[in-house]
Write a protein that holds these residues in place. Structure first.
Motif, PDB file in Angstrom:
ATOM      1  N   GLU A 196       0.830  -1.202   0.000  1.00  9.06           N
ATOM      2  CA  GLU A 196       0.000   0.000   0.000  1.00  9.06           C
ATOM      3  C   GLU A 196       0.866   1.254   0.000  1.00  9.06           C
ATOM      4  O   GLU A 196       0.555   2.224  -0.696  1.00  9.06           O
ATOM      5  CB  GLU A 196      -0.918   0.000   1.224  1.00  9.06           C
ATOM      6  CG  GLU A 196      -2.006  -1.060   1.171  1.00  9.06           C
ATOM      7  CD  GLU A 196      -2.774  -1.156   2.468  1.00  9.06           C
ATOM      8  OE1 GLU A 196      -3.681  -1.991   2.558  1.00  9.06           O
ATOM      9  OE2 GLU A 196      -2.466  -0.378   3.387  1.00  9.06           O
ATOM     10  N   THR A 197       1.966   1.216   0.758  1.00 12.33           N
ATOM     11  CA  THR A 197       2.873   2.360   0.787  1.00 12.33           C
ATOM     12  C   THR A 197       3.522   2.574  -0.575  1.00 12.33           C
ATOM     13  O   THR A 197       3.649   3.707  -1.049  1.00 12.33           O
ATOM     14  CB  THR A 197       3.965   2.138   1.851  1.00 12.33           C
ATOM     15  OG1 THR A 197       3.348   1.950   3.123  1.00 12.33           O
ATOM     16  CG2 THR A 197       4.897   3.334   1.934  1.00 12.33           C
ATOM     17  N   ALA A 198       3.934   1.469  -1.218  1.00 14.65           N
ATOM     18  CA  ALA A 198       4.554   1.581  -2.541  1.00 14.65           C
ATOM     19  C   ALA A 198       3.567   2.123  -3.569  1.00 14.65           C
ATOM     20  O   ALA A 198       3.917   2.975  -4.398  1.00 14.65           O
ATOM     21  CB  ALA A 198       5.077   0.211  -2.978  1.00 14.65           C
ATOM     22  N   ARG A 207       1.505   6.619  -6.873  1.00 15.44           N
ATOM     23  CA  ARG A 207       0.472   7.605  -7.206  1.00 15.44           C
ATOM     24  C   ARG A 207       0.974   9.029  -6.979  1.00 15.44           C
ATOM     25  O   ARG A 207       0.734   9.923  -7.792  1.00 15.44           O
ATOM     26  CB  ARG A 207      -0.783   7.346  -6.368  1.00 15.44           C
ATOM     27  CG  ARG A 207      -1.584   6.134  -6.813  1.00 15.44           C
ATOM     28  CD  ARG A 207      -2.964   6.133  -6.181  1.00 15.44           C
ATOM     29  NE  ARG A 207      -2.875   5.964  -4.729  1.00 15.44           N
ATOM     30  CZ  ARG A 207      -2.942   4.798  -4.115  1.00 15.44           C
ATOM     31  NH1 ARG A 207      -3.097   3.689  -4.820  1.00 15.44           N
ATOM     32  NH2 ARG A 207      -2.858   4.719  -2.797  1.00 15.44           N
ATOM     33  N   GLU A 208       1.720   9.210  -5.878  1.00 16.35           N
ATOM     34  CA  GLU A 208       2.266  10.533  -5.587  1.00 16.35           C
ATOM     35  C   GLU A 208       3.274  10.962  -6.648  1.00 16.35           C
ATOM     36  O   GLU A 208       3.274  12.112  -7.106  1.00 16.35           O
ATOM     37  CB  GLU A 208       2.922  10.514  -4.209  1.00 16.35           C
ATOM     38  CG  GLU A 208       3.429  11.864  -3.749  1.00 16.35           C
ATOM     39  CD  GLU A 208       4.028  11.796  -2.356  1.00 16.35           C
ATOM     40  OE1 GLU A 208       4.763  12.737  -1.989  1.00 16.35           O
ATOM     41  OE2 GLU A 208       3.760  10.814  -1.646  1.00 16.35           O
ATOM     42  N   ASP A 209       4.141  10.007  -7.064  1.00 19.23           N
ATOM     43  CA  ASP A 209       5.116  10.306  -8.120  1.00 19.23           C
ATOM     44  C   ASP A 209       4.413  10.624  -9.426  1.00 19.23           C
ATOM     45  O   ASP A 209       4.832  11.520 -10.177  1.00 19.23           O
ATOM     46  CB  ASP A 209       6.062   9.122  -8.305  1.00 19.23           C
ATOM     47  CG  ASP A 209       6.971   8.912  -7.100  1.00 19.23           C
ATOM     48  OD1 ASP A 209       7.535   7.813  -6.967  1.00 19.23           O
ATOM     49  OD2 ASP A 209       7.117   9.863  -6.299  1.00 19.23           O
ATOM     50  N   GLY A 210       3.334   9.880  -9.724  1.00 19.05           N
ATOM     51  CA  GLY A 210       2.584  10.137 -10.955  1.00 19.05           C
ATOM     52  C   GLY A 210       1.958  11.524 -10.961  1.00 19.05           C
ATOM     53  O   GLY A 210       2.004  12.231 -11.974  1.00 19.05           O
ATOM     54  N   LEU A 211       1.375  11.912  -9.825  1.00 18.39           N
ATOM     55  CA  LEU A 211       0.792  13.252  -9.730  1.00 18.39           C
ATOM     56  C   LEU A 211       1.862  14.330  -9.867  1.00 18.39           C
ATOM     57  O   LEU A 211       1.645  15.355 -10.525  1.00 18.39           O
ATOM     58  CB  LEU A 211       0.056  13.401  -8.395  1.00 18.39           C
ATOM     59  CG  LEU A 211      -1.244  12.616  -8.248  1.00 18.39           C
ATOM     60  CD1 LEU A 211      -1.770  12.723  -6.816  1.00 18.39           C
ATOM     61  CD2 LEU A 211      -2.301  13.136  -9.235  1.00 18.39           C
ATOM     62  N   ARG A 212       3.021  14.096  -9.251  1.00 22.62           N
ATOM     63  CA  ARG A 212       4.103  15.074  -9.344  1.00 22.62           C
ATOM     64  C   ARG A 212       4.579  15.208 -10.775  1.00 22.62           C
ATOM     65  O   ARG A 212       4.809  16.324 -11.273  1.00 22.62           O
ATOM     66  CB  ARG A 212       5.254  14.655  -8.432  1.00 22.62           C
ATOM     67  CG  ARG A 212       6.357  15.706  -8.329  1.00 22.62           C
ATOM     68  CD  ARG A 212       7.517  15.234  -7.464  1.00 22.62           C
ATOM     69  NE  ARG A 212       7.081  14.980  -6.106  1.00 22.62           N
ATOM     70  CZ  ARG A 212       7.035  13.769  -5.555  1.00 22.62           C
ATOM     71  NH1 ARG A 212       7.382  12.705  -6.280  1.00 22.62           N
ATOM     72  NH2 ARG A 212       6.647  13.608  -4.320  1.00 22.62           N
ATOM     73  N   ASN A 213       4.744  14.072 -11.466  1.00 21.01           N
ATOM     74  CA  ASN A 213       5.172  14.120 -12.870  1.00 21.01           C
ATOM     75  C   ASN A 213       4.143  14.827 -13.737  1.00 21.01           C
ATOM     76  O   ASN A 213       4.497  15.585 -14.649  1.00 21.01           O
ATOM     77  CB  ASN A 213       5.412  12.694 -13.383  1.00 21.01           C
ATOM     78  CG  ASN A 213       6.602  12.036 -12.724  1.00 21.01           C
ATOM     79  OD1 ASN A 213       7.502  12.718 -12.228  1.00 21.01           O
ATOM     80  ND2 ASN A 213       6.627  10.702 -12.695  1.00 21.01           N
ATOM     81  N   GLU A 214       2.861  14.557 -13.447  1.00 17.35           N
ATOM     82  CA  GLU A 214       1.809  15.216 -14.215  1.00 17.35           C
ATOM     83  C   GLU A 214       1.837  16.724 -14.003  1.00 17.35           C
ATOM     84  O   GLU A 214       1.666  17.505 -14.956  1.00 17.35           O
ATOM     85  CB  GLU A 214       0.449  14.654 -13.807  1.00 17.35           C
ATOM     86  CG  GLU A 214      -0.712  15.176 -14.639  1.00 17.35           C
ATOM     87  CD  GLU A 214      -2.036  14.551 -14.235  1.00 17.35           C
ATOM     88  OE1 GLU A 214      -3.073  15.047 -14.686  1.00 17.35           O
ATOM     89  OE2 GLU A 214      -2.005  13.569 -13.460  1.00 17.35           O
TER      90      GLU A 214
END
Length: 225
Positions: A191-193, A198-205
């Motif tokens: 769940e943490t991974a 998801r956090e990395d994806g939002l940041r990249n977006e």
């Protein structure tokens, strides 16, 4: 939450406490039905006074827990752990008056253990595991005889059977405490991974959006009016 210690994410919730209340309610109901049937519809001698007292007290406590669930206060680990210990003490007392370790209900000791492994931190689970083994061992030696589980007719064979049951319980308790805790830890690591992805994806977006806006602005600045 620190990424290196996902076990700290294991926290009891109001929903988990309600599930514990539901399990306890089912157990109390089944014991009430069984005790009523044995006392009024069979010839078995039942220690009715202590058993009825235990069931009534536990039913009242369970009603109190239902009221507690109605309150908006958050559920803490200590409160959840205290309820597991209460269930453990209740089932230990019932077993003492109904044949001890010869009563098949002794396997219920694994339920608080498994719930603790799934919901609480490992130290709580290991405490309940040790408590379960100690209680099982005491009930193996000290209990009130109960006719349906009387083993006096073939003592040698059945005593060996009880020793085997005891060994099996110890083995199951240790395995449950070890593997279920690790399974819960692995689930929280996953769940943490996923949350990190998801956090990395939002940041990249967001970076792509900023870059697009910057490119559009540069293009507008280069374009003559």
């Amino acid at each position: 939450m620190p990424r290196g210690n996902p076990a700290r994410a294991i926290r009891p919730t109001r929903q988990n406490l309600f599930r514990l209340w539901l399990i306890r309610s089912i157990l109390i109901l089944l014991l009430l039905v069984t005790l009523t049937g044995l006392q009024y519809f069979s010839q078995v001698a039942v220690p009715s006074r202590p058993l009825w007292s235990l069931l009534i007290v536990m039913a009242v406590i369970n009603l109190g827990l239902l009221y507690r669930l109605w309150l908006p206060r958050r559920v803490g680990e200590n409160e959840f752990f205290a309820n597991l210990l209460l269930d453990f003490a209740f089932i230990s007392a019932v077993l003492y008056f109904t044949g001890g370790s010869s009563n098949p209900l002794v396997s219920y000791f694994l339920i608080p253990l498994i719930i603790s492994a799934a919901v609480l931190r490992p130290r709580y689970t290991w405490f309940i595991a040790g408590l379960s083994v100690a209680a099982y061992s005491l009930l193996f030696l000290h209990f009130v005889p109960f006719a349906p589980f009387d083993l006096s007719g073939h003592a040698a064979m059945m005593r060996a059977h009880l020793v085997g049951m005891w060994i099996n319980f110890v083995f199951s308790a240790v395995l449950s405490a070890w593997f279920v805790v690790r399974m819960a830890r692995s689930m929280h690591e996953q769940e943490t991974a996923l949350a990190q992805l998801r956090e990395d994806g939002l940041r990249n977006e967001q970076l792509i959006n900023v870059a697009s806006i910057a490119a559009g602005t540069a293009h507008e600045l280069r374009t003559p009016l």
